[in-house]
Design a protein around this motif. Structure first.
Motif, mmCIF file in Angstrom:
data_model
loop_
_atom_site.group_PDB
_atom_site.id
_atom_site.type_symbol
_atom_site.label_atom_id
_atom_site.label_comp_id
_atom_site.label_asym_id
_atom_site.label_seq_id
_atom_site.Cartn_x
_atom_site.Cartn_y
_atom_site.Cartn_z
ATOM 1 N N THR A 94 75.954 21.274 -0.691
ATOM 2 C CA THR A 94 75.416 19.945 -0.974
ATOM 3 C C THR A 94 76.072 19.340 -2.217
ATOM 4 O O THR A 94 76.398 20.045 -3.158
ATOM 5 C CB THR A 94 73.891 20.007 -1.154
ATOM 6 N N TRP A 147 76.210 15.314 -4.441
ATOM 7 C CA TRP A 147 75.780 13.925 -4.614
ATOM 8 C C TRP A 147 76.831 13.250 -5.468
ATOM 9 O O TRP A 147 77.016 13.607 -6.624
ATOM 10 C CB TRP A 147 74.409 13.923 -5.277
ATOM 11 N N PHE A 202 75.997 11.407 -0.242
ATOM 12 C CA PHE A 202 75.510 12.781 -0.125
ATOM 13 C C PHE A 202 76.319 13.532 0.930
ATOM 14 O O PHE A 202 76.578 12.998 2.013
ATOM 15 C CB PHE A 202 74.028 12.790 0.268
#
Length: 120
Positions: free
Chosen positions: A55, A57, A63
């Motif tokens: 993950t 950001w 994202f």
């Protein structure tokens, strides 16, 4: 060399996002939950919930992440794959792409991309 940056849930993403993934073969429900502890959990159609990895950001609007699930289309079912998300926050919507991609030990010889549309 810098150590890997640890992921934490940005306040603008925290909570549950519900919507759909629109494939060439139809539209299926999709839920993405950004938990306070930093875990991100996806549920595609009626499949089991899956924890995302990788993950990231970027720039307060984009994202990225990957999870173990199956895109419910006949062509994607032909090969073992995971689903890679690339989503952009636009106001109160989180939208972008979900790509079914082959995974190692296979080479990435296909990516079937579908449209994601999520809201609060």
């Amino acid at each position: 060399q810098q150590p890997p940056r640890s992921w934490s849930t940005p306040p603008t993403l925290a909570g549950e996002w519900k919507g759909t993934v629109r494939t060439w073969d139809g539209t299926v429900p999709f839920t993405l939950t950004f938990q306070p502890d930093g875990d991100v959990v996806a549920q595609l159609a009626n499949q089991p919930k899956a924890l995302l990895w990788g993950t990231n950001w970027q720039g307060d609007s984009v994202f990225f992440g990957r999870f173990d699930s199956r895109m419910p289309t006949p062509d994607a079912a032909l090969h073992r794959h995971t689903i890679f998300l690339n989503l952009t926050l636009r106001g109160t919507k989180l939208s972008g792409q979900a790509s079914a991609q082959t995974v190692p030990p296979d080479t990435v010889f296909f990516a079937r991309t579908s449209y994601v549309d999520l809201g609060r």
